[in-house]
Enzyme design. Structure first.
Site, PDB file in Angstrom:
ATOM      1  NE  ARG A  18      -2.579  -1.811   3.199  1.00  0.00           N
ATOM      2  CZ  ARG A  18      -3.013  -1.828   4.460  1.00  0.00           C
ATOM      3  NH1 ARG A  18      -3.933  -0.961   4.845  1.00  0.00           N
ATOM      4  NH2 ARG A  18      -2.524  -2.694   5.321  1.00  0.00           N
ATOM      5  N   GLY A 152      -6.591  -7.397  15.309  1.00  0.00           N
ATOM      6  CA  GLY A 152      -6.984  -8.568  16.073  1.00  0.00           C
ATOM      7  C   GLY A 152      -7.619  -8.098  17.389  1.00  0.00           C
ATOM      8  CG  ASN A 187      -2.307  -8.301  18.879  1.00  0.00           C
ATOM      9  OD1 ASN A 187      -1.527  -8.041  19.796  1.00  0.00           O
ATOM     10  ND2 ASN A 187      -1.985  -9.052  17.842  1.00  0.00           N
ATOM     11  CG  ASN A 244      -0.666  -0.589   7.387  1.00  0.00           C
ATOM     12  OD1 ASN A 244       0.109  -1.542   7.426  1.00  0.00           O
ATOM     13  ND2 ASN A 244      -1.450  -0.276   8.399  1.00  0.00           N
ATOM     14  CG  ASN A 377      35.815  38.991   6.094  1.00  0.00           C
ATOM     15  OD1 ASN A 377      35.106  38.632   5.150  1.00  0.00           O
ATOM     16  ND2 ASN A 377      35.494  39.996   6.888  1.00  0.00           N
ATOM     17  CB  SER A 405      34.004  40.655  -3.555  1.00  0.00           C
ATOM     18  OG  SER A 405      33.645  41.142  -2.292  1.00  0.00           O
ATOM     19  CB  ALA A 423      37.956  42.168  -5.271  1.00  0.00           C
TER      20      ALA A 423
HETATM   21  C1  UD1 Z   1      -1.215  -7.975  12.809  1.00  0.00           C
HETATM   22  C2  UD1 Z   1      -1.829  -8.909  13.878  1.00  0.00           C
HETATM   23  C3  UD1 Z   1      -3.080  -8.244  14.448  1.00  0.00           C
HETATM   24  C4  UD1 Z   1      -2.736  -6.889  15.008  1.00  0.00           C
HETATM   25  C5  UD1 Z   1      -2.050  -6.019  13.950  1.00  0.00           C
HETATM   26  C6  UD1 Z   1      -1.513  -4.761  14.608  1.00  0.00           C
HETATM   27  C7  UD1 Z   1      -1.315 -11.204  13.170  1.00  0.00           C
HETATM   28  C8  UD1 Z   1      -1.841 -12.438  12.562  1.00  0.00           C
HETATM   29  N1  UD1 Z   1      -2.156 -10.176  13.266  1.00  0.00           N
HETATM   30  O1  UD1 Z   1      -2.137  -7.883  11.750  1.00  0.00           O
HETATM   31  O2  UD1 Z   1      -3.598  -9.041  15.497  1.00  0.00           O
HETATM   32  O3  UD1 Z   1      -3.928  -6.244  15.454  1.00  0.00           O
HETATM   33  O4  UD1 Z   1      -0.916  -6.701  13.375  1.00  0.00           O
HETATM   34  O5  UD1 Z   1      -0.977  -3.879  13.658  1.00  0.00           O
HETATM   35  O6  UD1 Z   1      -0.158 -11.157  13.595  1.00  0.00           O
HETATM   36  N2  UD1 Z   1       5.167  -9.929   8.419  1.00  0.00           N
HETATM   37  C9  UD1 Z   1       6.244 -10.716   8.087  1.00  0.00           C
HETATM   38  N3  UD1 Z   1       6.027 -11.901   7.483  1.00  0.00           N
HETATM   39  C10 UD1 Z   1       4.775 -12.372   7.220  1.00  0.00           C
HETATM   40  C11 UD1 Z   1       3.685 -11.568   7.572  1.00  0.00           C
HETATM   41  C12 UD1 Z   1       3.910 -10.357   8.180  1.00  0.00           C
HETATM   42  O7  UD1 Z   1       7.399 -10.330   8.315  1.00  0.00           O
HETATM   43  O8  UD1 Z   1       4.675 -13.476   6.669  1.00  0.00           O
HETATM   44  C13 UD1 Z   1       5.421  -8.630   9.095  1.00  0.00           C
HETATM   45  C14 UD1 Z   1       4.942  -7.444   8.285  1.00  0.00           C
HETATM   46  O9  UD1 Z   1       5.985  -6.950   7.471  1.00  0.00           O
HETATM   47  C15 UD1 Z   1       4.582  -6.445   9.362  1.00  0.00           C
HETATM   48  C16 UD1 Z   1       4.131  -7.321  10.518  1.00  0.00           C
HETATM   49  O10 UD1 Z   1       4.673  -8.606  10.289  1.00  0.00           O
HETATM   50  O11 UD1 Z   1       5.691  -5.699   9.773  1.00  0.00           O
HETATM   51  C17 UD1 Z   1       2.613  -7.400  10.674  1.00  0.00           C
HETATM   52  O12 UD1 Z   1       2.075  -7.994   9.523  1.00  0.00           O
HETATM   53  P1  UD1 Z   1       0.705  -7.482   8.889  1.00  0.00           P
HETATM   54  O13 UD1 Z   1       0.401  -8.306   7.703  1.00  0.00           O
HETATM   55  O14 UD1 Z   1       0.765  -6.010   8.721  1.00  0.00           O
HETATM   56  O15 UD1 Z   1      -0.329  -7.877  10.049  1.00  0.00           O
HETATM   57  P2  UD1 Z   1      -1.762  -7.268  10.284  1.00  0.00           P
HETATM   58  O16 UD1 Z   1      -2.720  -7.874   9.349  1.00  0.00           O
HETATM   59  O17 UD1 Z   1      -1.673  -5.809  10.352  1.00  0.00           O
HETATM   60 CA    CA Z   2      -0.064  -4.031   9.687  1.00  0.00          CA
END
Ligand code: UD1
Ligand code: CA
Length: 461
Positions: A18, A152, A187, A244, A377, A405, A423
């Site tokens: 995004r 979550g 969460n 995001n 200067n 200058s 200058a």
């Molecule tokens: C996640 C949480 C959700 C919480 C929210 C808070 C889970 C399943 N859900 O959701 O409960 O409310 O964050 O912002 O954890 N990433 C990886 N590898 C992967 C997937 C993700 O490195 O396979 C990293 C992403 O780059 C990111 C972070 O984990 O930095 C969170 O992943 P994202 O897909 O944004 O989770 P959310 O759907 O936002």
């Molecule tokens: Ca996220």
């Protein structure tokens, strides 16, 4: 003897689709510092034994930004639970270093690379909670966003212990879970858990869910079933906002600027029209320094006390000793150093150059790759010709020298202390101490020549 080990895993494998960017999301900057560095610095404040960053394939730039911390590649992006598991091989030695009855403890902290404002205070509070009687094997970080959609949801029991986390996708997919959608407590993503337990739980997490992903958040329900208590620590929303897209990045920048201005003001700097002054996360403004409206501080700027930066100046990677004055319309680039009370005025650019105490370059000057002694200067339009199209060369200007200058100093060249350059000179050879150098064509004067010129023109018409 007991010891408390702490390992940190930062999840940063996401593409950040995004953002609509060729640059990985966590490398976008807030107040001149990559999002990932904000998270690493917050984690670093806890002095952990190790930090591991989980990155996606082809994200060498993220690995470089994570250095000196280790990075591990998550080849397939199978979910947050799967991502944490990728860090395990890099933590095994720490996990296995202690025997089961050694009395040693080890915690693992999981952070998200796209949640830059998490504070060390909150992370420390989570650690305290984990060790307290109300704590448990796990601590989750909750918050109450104004709009919970997408997060979550945390379902608690009467004692405030966590029963489970329900992801938005599951609420959307299963009418039986619709009621959970009404829960306000969400969460934030941060997990603090006993390290070996966390990996045991992760090994039991499946992907039979609406997104077909291994959810890190499934560990809580599994822990509950094994009679392991999860406590919840609640953080303020501004700390756990996730970035995001570029709208959220812009909001984060605004928030960061407000905090940094406040920090500078409370530390004793005057900011006139603070809303027009842009700071970097590492900007240092000494006591009684004054910054006028519309000044931009890029990364790596430190001002001593009593400095003044006038409007429309742009500073990055530079140091100003006490009482130095800059601007208006000055540009200080990386490696610029100003001594005590030195002055750099309008339309002056300084790059990789130092001005000694009390030295002045007040108007229309370019100083690159140069050393200027105390009290020298530089007249309007002094230019150091530092580049010959192939390499950069150094210019040395001694203490108390005076450059007239519109002089071009063709580097490499040295102007001795106390020397004067007339200058309009183009100086290609060294000028000795206290010498006077003038390099310009001799002035010719034709008596009455102007009058005769005008008369000739009139006759032609
Ligand atoms: C996640 C949480 C959700 C919480 C929210 C808070 C889970 C399943 N859900 O959701 O409960 O409310 O964050 O912002 O954890 N990433 C990886 N590898 C992967 C997937 C993700 O490195 O396979 C990293 C992403 O780059 C990111 C972070 O984990 O930095 C969170 O992943 P994202 O897909 O944004 O989770 P959310 O759907 O936002
Ligand atoms: Ca996220």
């Amino acid at each position: 003897m007991t010891s408390d080990r702490l390992s940190v895993v930062v999840l940063a494998a996401g593409m950040g689709t995004r953002m609509k960017s060729d640059r990985p999301k966590v490398l976008h900057e807030i107040a001149g510092k990559a999002m990932l560095r904000w998270v690493l610095d917050a984690a670093g404040a806890l002095d952990p034994d190790r930090i591991v960053v989980v990155i996606g394939p082809g994200m060498e730039a993220v690995a470089a930004a994570a250095a000196p911390h280790a990075a591990v590649i998550q080849e397939d992006r199978l979910g947050t639970g799967h991502a944490v598991q990728q860090a395990r091989p890099l933590l095994n030695d720490l996990l296995e270093a202690r025997g089961d009855d050694s009395g040693e403890h080890g915690d693992l902290l999981v952070l998200y690379g796209d949640t830059p404002f998490i504070s060390p205070e909150t992370l420390r509070a989570m650690r305290e909670l984990r060790r307290s009687p109300q704590g448990g094997a796990l601590v989750a970080l909750g918050f109450e966003p104004s709009d919970p959609t997408g997060y979550g949801r945390l379902e608690l029991d009467d004692q405030g212990a966590l029963l489970q986390v329900c992801e938005q996708a599951e609420i959307d997919a299963d009418p039986a879970k619709a009621a959970l959608g009404g829960i306000r407590l969400c969460n934030a993503g941060v997990v603090l858990a006993e390290d070996r337990l966390l990996f045991e739980l992760l090994a039991q997490v499946g992907n039979d869910n609406a997104k077909g992903e291994f959810y890190l958040t499934d560990i809580y329900g599994l822990a509950k079933r094994q009679n392991r208590r999860t406590a919840v620590y609640v953080a303020p929303e501004e700390e756990v906002m996730g970035i995001n897209d570029r709208c959220e990045l812009a909001v984060a920048e605004t928030l960061a600027q407000e905090r940094l201005r406040r920090r500078a003001l409370l530390a004793g700097a005057t900011l006139i029209g603070p809303e027009t002054i842009f700071l970097s996360e590492d900007t240092q403004l000494g006591r009684d320094s004054i910054v006028h409206p519309h000044v931009v501080f890029g990364p790596g700027v430190a001002l001593g006390s009593g400095c003044e930066v006038k409007s429309f100046s742009h500073l990055e990677g530079c140091r100003l000793a006490d009482g130095a004055v800059v601007g208006p319309f000055a540009r200080l680039r990386p490696g610029a150093t100003l001594g005590r009370g030195a002055r750099v005025g309008n339309f002056v650019e300084v790059k990789n150059a130092s001005l000694g105490a009390g030295a002045k370059a007040n108007h229309l000057t370019y100083l690159g790759d140069a050393t200027v002694g105390d009290g020298a200067n530089l007249g309007a339009g002094t230019i150091t010709c530092n580049y010959d199209g192939f390499a950069k060369h150094h210019t040395e200007i001694g203490a108390g020298a005076f450059i007239g200058s519109n002089s071009a100093l063709v580097a490499p060249v040295e102007i001795g202390a106390g020397a004067i350059v007339g200058a309009g000179s183009t100086v290609t050879q060294d000028v000795a101490e206290d010498a006077l150098a003038i390099v310009r064509g001799t002035q010719k004067q034709v008596e009455g020549g102007a009058r005769r010129f005008r008369e000739r023109r009139r006759k032609k018409d």
